[in-house]
Design a protein around this motif. Sequence first.
Motif, mmCIF file in Angstrom:
data_model
loop_
_atom_site.group_PDB
_atom_site.id
_atom_site.type_symbol
_atom_site.label_atom_id
_atom_site.label_comp_id
_atom_site.label_asym_id
_atom_site.label_seq_id
_atom_site.Cartn_x
_atom_site.Cartn_y
_atom_site.Cartn_z
ATOM 1 N N ARG A 58 0.790 -1.234 0.000
ATOM 2 C CA ARG A 58 0.000 0.000 0.000
ATOM 3 C C ARG A 58 0.822 1.283 0.000
ATOM 4 N N TYR A 59 1.824 1.339 -0.862
ATOM 5 C CA TYR A 59 2.521 2.624 -1.017
ATOM 6 C C TYR A 59 2.948 2.827 -2.462
ATOM 7 N N ILE A 60 3.273 4.085 -2.763
ATOM 8 C CA ILE A 60 3.862 4.421 -4.055
ATOM 9 C C ILE A 60 5.009 5.380 -3.764
ATOM 10 N N ILE A 61 6.127 5.217 -4.477
ATOM 11 C CA ILE A 61 7.263 6.131 -4.270
ATOM 12 C C ILE A 61 7.419 6.976 -5.530
ATOM 13 N N VAL A 62 7.407 8.290 -5.339
ATOM 14 C CA VAL A 62 7.476 9.180 -6.504
ATOM 15 C C VAL A 62 8.476 10.311 -6.289
ATOM 16 N N GLU A 63 8.908 10.881 -7.405
ATOM 17 C CA GLU A 63 9.691 12.108 -7.362
ATOM 18 C C GLU A 63 8.712 13.292 -7.314
ATOM 19 N N PRO A 64 9.203 14.475 -6.917
ATOM 20 C CA PRO A 64 8.262 15.569 -6.644
ATOM 21 C C PRO A 64 7.538 16.111 -7.872
ATOM 22 N N GLY A 65 8.105 15.924 -9.078
ATOM 23 C CA GLY A 65 7.486 16.512 -10.259
ATOM 24 C C GLY A 65 6.361 15.681 -10.863
ATOM 25 N N VAL A 66 6.091 14.500 -10.282
ATOM 26 C CA VAL A 66 5.012 13.664 -10.827
ATOM 27 C C VAL A 66 3.676 14.367 -10.595
ATOM 28 N N VAL A 67 2.859 14.394 -11.630
ATOM 29 C CA VAL A 67 1.563 15.061 -11.543
ATOM 30 C C VAL A 67 0.579 14.161 -10.784
ATOM 31 N N ASN A 68 -0.224 14.772 -9.930
ATOM 32 C CA ASN A 68 -1.194 14.035 -9.114
ATOM 33 C C ASN A 68 -2.008 13.059 -9.970
ATOM 34 N N ALA A 69 -2.526 13.533 -11.114
ATOM 35 C CA ALA A 69 -3.359 12.682 -11.971
ATOM 36 C C ALA A 69 -2.575 11.483 -12.510
ATOM 37 N N ASP A 70 -1.259 11.653 -12.690
ATOM 38 C CA ASP A 70 -0.445 10.535 -13.173
ATOM 39 C C ASP A 70 -0.276 9.474 -12.082
ATOM 40 N N VAL A 71 -0.262 9.917 -10.825
ATOM 41 C CA VAL A 71 -0.247 8.958 -9.718
ATOM 42 C C VAL A 71 -1.538 8.148 -9.747
ATOM 43 N N GLN A 72 -2.660 8.852 -9.911
ATOM 44 C CA GLN A 72 -3.958 8.150 -9.957
ATOM 45 C C GLN A 72 -3.977 7.148 -11.117
ATOM 46 N N ALA A 73 -3.480 7.598 -12.278
ATOM 47 C CA ALA A 73 -3.492 6.729 -13.466
ATOM 48 C C ALA A 73 -2.610 5.503 -13.248
ATOM 49 N N ALA A 74 -1.477 5.706 -12.545
ATOM 50 C CA ALA A 74 -0.556 4.590 -12.309
ATOM 51 C C ALA A 74 -1.161 3.571 -11.348
ATOM 52 N N LEU A 75 -2.015 4.054 -10.428
ATOM 53 C CA LEU A 75 -2.599 3.162 -9.422
ATOM 54 C C LEU A 75 -3.875 2.479 -9.901
ATOM 55 N N ALA A 76 -4.527 3.103 -10.882
ATOM 56 C CA ALA A 76 -5.853 2.627 -11.307
ATOM 57 C C ALA A 76 -5.887 1.154 -11.730
ATOM 58 N N PRO A 77 -4.873 0.658 -12.479
ATOM 59 C CA PRO A 77 -4.940 -0.754 -12.889
ATOM 60 C C PRO A 77 -5.006 -1.708 -11.692
ATOM 61 N N ASP A 78 -4.407 -1.313 -10.561
ATOM 62 C CA ASP A 78 -4.460 -2.150 -9.358
ATOM 63 C C ASP A 78 -5.683 -1.834 -8.501
ATOM 64 N N LYS A 79 -6.553 -0.933 -9.021
ATOM 65 C CA LYS A 79 -7.758 -0.495 -8.287
ATOM 66 C C LYS A 79 -7.406 0.164 -6.953
ATOM 67 N N PHE A 80 -6.366 0.977 -6.996
ATOM 68 C CA PHE A 80 -5.992 1.786 -5.830
ATOM 69 C C PHE A 80 -6.044 3.257 -6.218
ATOM 70 N N PHE A 81 -6.003 4.135 -5.215
ATOM 71 C CA PHE A 81 -5.914 5.562 -5.501
ATOM 72 C C PHE A 81 -5.228 6.310 -4.376
ATOM 73 N N PHE A 82 -4.849 7.552 -4.701
ATOM 74 C CA PHE A 82 -4.222 8.456 -3.740
ATOM 75 C C PHE A 82 -5.269 9.524 -3.448
ATOM 76 N N PRO A 83 -5.836 9.559 -2.235
ATOM 77 C CA PRO A 83 -7.035 10.369 -1.998
ATOM 78 C C PRO A 83 -6.953 11.882 -2.237
ATOM 79 N N PRO A 84 -5.868 12.585 -1.891
ATOM 80 C CA PRO A 84 -5.940 14.040 -2.110
ATOM 81 C C PRO A 84 -6.264 14.389 -3.570
ATOM 82 N N ASP A 85 -7.310 15.202 -3.739
ATOM 83 C CA ASP A 85 -7.804 15.519 -5.083
ATOM 84 C C ASP A 85 -8.038 17.020 -5.245
#
Lengths: 426, 457
Positions: B104-131
Amino acid sequence: MTAPPIQNCGKCGLCLSVCPVYQVLKQEQASPRARLQLIKAFEKKDLDASPLLKDLVSQCLMCGACKVVCPSGINHYGKFMDMREQLARSLPEPPAIRSLVYLLAKEYRLRMGAGLARFGQRLTPKFLADKYRIGNIPVHRFPTMNAAPFRQTLPDVIPARGIRRGRVIYFVGCATQYLFGDTGQATVDILSHLGYEVVVPKGLTCCGIPMMFHGARDRAALNMAANLTAMADAFDNGPCDAVIVDCTTCGAALKDEYPGLMDTLNRRPDPALSGRLDILPPDIHTRIAGKTRDILSFVHEHQTHLEMRPDLSPNKVIYHAPCHTRNSFNTAGTVTDLLATLPCFDYIPVRDTAACCGGGGTFFYEYPEIAAKMMAGKLCHARDADAQYWLTDCPVCRINLHGSLSEQDRLTVVHPVTLISRGLDA
Amino acid sequence: MISPDLTNQFLAIVDSARWLDKKEQLFCYAYDAFVEESMPDAVIFPETTEEVSQILALASAHQLPVTARGAGTSVCGAPVPARHGLVICFSQMDRIIEINTKDRYIIVEPGVVNADVQAALAPDKFFFPPDPGSMDMSTIGGNIAQNAGGPRCLKYGVTLDYILGLEVVLASGKIITFGSKNIKDVTGYKLAALFCGSEGTLGLVTRAILKVVPLPETVKTIMATFNDLDDTATAVTDIIGSGILPAAMELMDQLTLNAIEDKAGLGLDRDAAGTLLIEVDGVAEACDKQIRQISQKLHANHAVHIQEAESAADRERLWTARRSAYGVFAKLAPDIISEDVTVPVSRVPEMVRRIIQITDKYKLKVGVLAHAGDGNMHPMIPADKSNAEEWERVMAAFDEIFRAAADLDGTLSGEHGIGLAKAKFLPLVMNQDTINFMKTIKQAVDPDGILNPGKFV
């Protein structure tokens, strides 16, 4: 009704999420919001016209995605065009672009140019043609010229076949006229198959968008005058159900840019146009604008009248949605729906169907590195799809997609109308 | 001004394509989505933590102000280089390092766009709540710096609640790491809370381990309309007060709703004085039960019409209405200013009344919009900045709105941050010793004051 207020850019940044150039470069100065900021600084005389300013303003595909998404309703398109025009006054466009604008400004020059090019293509030694590139595209992957300009091959009026359902004007743009006669022939075949009489007015010329984008709006206005004059008679001599375009960029000119340009010229008349616009029937530009339709959504609307051959084996196709189909006509969904419905297609949706290919008029030539980055992902996904055809309804995208593929790729790039017309039941 | 010699030292760290110092370029880094601007002397685009460290060490040695920037979508002026100097732009440091939904974690660099985090998690049916409203373009680094929120933070909590660990470069160039991949971790100070929301004044985040959660199996959305705005706000208090926790609860007043309907024609009820958009998520049975409970409360508070989204398309239609609010309001005048004072949810009805009284007093148009379930108000005032007299009234109105919020045990900002916008109002909600304590921390971490100087601390 009071006029809506003049909007300031609130710098919300929503345009960053849709700008193909920003998405590739990830530097703010390449964003629509930044271009507005630069234009403001230039207007306030905080910045002078400089080659760098011109470059930052020109590093834009004029795809219009920013305008669509802007919550403040800013007309980026119009502002960018104004700015390009102002900058072109003190900082001329590069010679290759200037000659293109010069060619497109007059039909006879274009005809001559096309003739020479056709001659040139025959004479260019193969080893030279293989070596040279325009932008990222090797010369030998450029389309060959039509054997004869497309409009010359047509009668003035093509009768409807079967039950006559109406009458349309077909605005044949430069690309169809000189490069992609196959698109033109298919468009005419489909329209007459659908029961429409097709009128191709004499005296049509380039829609003028290339001039508008390269700071030569005065020349674009001359082309507009010529085109409106050419279409006015046909438009008013009998009921006209639609003005059909096969290229949504030409369509954007007819639908959006002509009315805008006419408004500007009403406020600031151009002496060079005297005697050209005032002879036109009243409001012909808005009446034509209101009837302008792209061929694919026209087919979508009339598909019940489309009779396809019963023995059709569908072609595996993928689709590339051009910017003006998405942002000016907002019909990319209609097109994919058509592809998914008609029996001549086995449509394979690709993830980045709507992502920009980097063609952008002359963008692929002016900014080959950026264009290559835009194309890279698309190429991978297109190859993975294992389709026979890569369909697109924009001639520049077609040149760019075909030019970026290689001989090893068994993927043919055509306008969707080509496959539709091949599947029609005679 | 940065000397040619110092420029060359920076150019030894990054290649010339990642260094901007021409006037034309610098104009593009003078702003964010707030109304004040200030030009940097140069902009640098690091790609690695080591580069950030070297850049900060060099800036420190030359006492050069450094302001971090992601996508520049802050609405409080946080990335505006108030004291000029160097802007470090993280937009090109944008790799997703690891997706691990098992742990239940994702490691990212600071320039990753919030929506890209969501897109990366979607196939696993997970999400990052801040919207946050800017999620399609804002970066995770910016979300962390501003402790960003959004509609669904009512139920799920804000950015800080999802930080498991950070790598931060200090003003000196030293690299510190804290937290871990563990959901539970009480090893040492909870330093994430220090840096998250610090708006780039304490250190620059170069990597983040973020907690992610599974997407809910069911989402249900209802829209309720009221004849009275007071009833609308009271319904919010009543629902939350009774222990129901929807995923989102958005309030719109009549002016806002009509502006949306004018533009988008979504079939909204133009006569409604107040509208609530409520969403619940989770297990289907629980959602059904919550919707029943909420509907009862809505009726008890005189809701005239309650409609439940029948399909995904219908749900999208209701959210389109809410999301387009800012945009349609922005078109009512050349400029728009929106703040986000926040009050305890029981004070929402009173805060709504006060906002309307204050804007009436200053003869301003206001759209009352709120993430109402957590008391996060979004009054929007369309105005013309070039009209000095009107702009003065806008400023005076916001001044009173901040005071009203403080008066109701509220706070200056729920999710936008302080930045340049609200620094002078800090004493309304903090005593001098508290402000001094923040300054003490700042002094200890950034003794030369090179990090985002000219801001709230």
